[in-house]
Design an enzyme around this catalytic site. Sequence first.
Site, mmCIF file in Angstrom:
data_model
loop_
_atom_site.group_PDB
_atom_site.id
_atom_site.type_symbol
_atom_site.label_atom_id
_atom_site.label_comp_id
_atom_site.label_asym_id
_atom_site.label_seq_id
_atom_site.Cartn_x
_atom_site.Cartn_y
_atom_site.Cartn_z
ATOM 1 C CG ASP A 1 35.362 40.286 43.712
ATOM 2 O OD1 ASP A 1 34.954 40.755 42.813
ATOM 3 O OD2 ASP A 1 35.889 38.972 43.516
ATOM 4 C CB SER A 2 36.555 45.330 41.211
ATOM 5 O OG SER A 2 37.049 43.628 41.067
ATOM 6 C CG HIS A 3 35.139 40.778 38.367
ATOM 7 N ND1 HIS A 3 34.802 39.793 37.471
ATOM 8 C CD2 HIS A 3 35.717 40.889 38.523
ATOM 9 C CE1 HIS A 3 36.424 39.711 36.900
ATOM 10 N NE2 HIS A 3 36.548 40.579 37.686
#
Length: 359
Positions: free
Chosen positions: A146-148
């Site tokens: 995801d965003s990480h």
Amino acid sequence: MVAGTVTVGLTPVAPPVSASPATSRALAQVHTAGRVSVADGAARFSWPGVYFEGRVRGTAVGVVLDDPHSDYDVQVDGVTAATLVTPSAGTHWITDLRDTAHTVRLVKRSESPWATASFGGFVAAPGGAVLARPAARTRQIEFIGDSHTAGYGNMSTTRDCSGDEVNRTTNADRSFAALTAKRLRADYQINAFSGRGMVRNYAGGEPGTNYRTYYDRALLAVDGDVWPVPPTWRPQLIVVGLGINDFSTAIGPDETWTPQSLAAAYRSAYHGFLDKLRARYGRSATILVVAAQMSDPTLGEATQRVVRERHRRGDQRVQHFSYGENLDLLGCHWHPSQRDHQLIADQLHSFIGTLALRW
């Protein structure tokens, strides 16, 4: 090293979707490990961190690119020579180079899942030449997350960011995924989609979809698109980091989940997803199930249980990795900062060193 003053210019040429033989040959002289769809003489793509590598002799190199939605770095001889911000269709030039052979790398920094980019290859200035493409690396890693994993807002100096500031400060090439792969001299994919979870998206958004809705695609905005996995892509290591968005926000009153049913659905979907990866890449690949410690403790409990259950099923090449200690989370919207990504990359590199990888 790049010599002289490096400038960037845009020449008014035909868009890179041209089907000319020259463009087709240009793509044949480029190395990429990313998910691309080649049509009409151009490579089309969507995922963050997709990179293209080539070799050019001469005093300038042109990048044939069309993507008014994302940002890119152009690296010459290992040094970032220019950042292209939402580049329109054309040939973008890096000039004032020494008249010798250069390595050139184009990498997509930001996310734009709603759009499709087009790359038509590298070109040389008059008197120069595009040389044979660099060799593919033996080691391959696929990062799923995801965003990480995407490096969301990792270059920001503040947690308070507008949408444009997120786009400008997201740099997938400085994410823990890219840092780890480059340290290991591995080709890699960053198949990351911010806000998406294994079964539930951030704050319950866009119900009926999740990360798995998009995983098979090369072009994220194209419903039903399927990336035909080439025989050359067989990652020995797969790093799966999904679950922050499933558990980090409270279940809303209009959602049908309970904490128990969400955790159960997450584990079931995770097993199905791992089965899919096993069917695609074989049983010899090592898969890391990743948990971010700063999120809801339900995530760590669920991922560790998934790994234990895989081991009971006889799949010993699934391992658990967690991170989160000593992070400052100074990136946009409390995401890992550049410092944090380096710390995570160091931890991940050390952990990978303990694995009996088959590469």
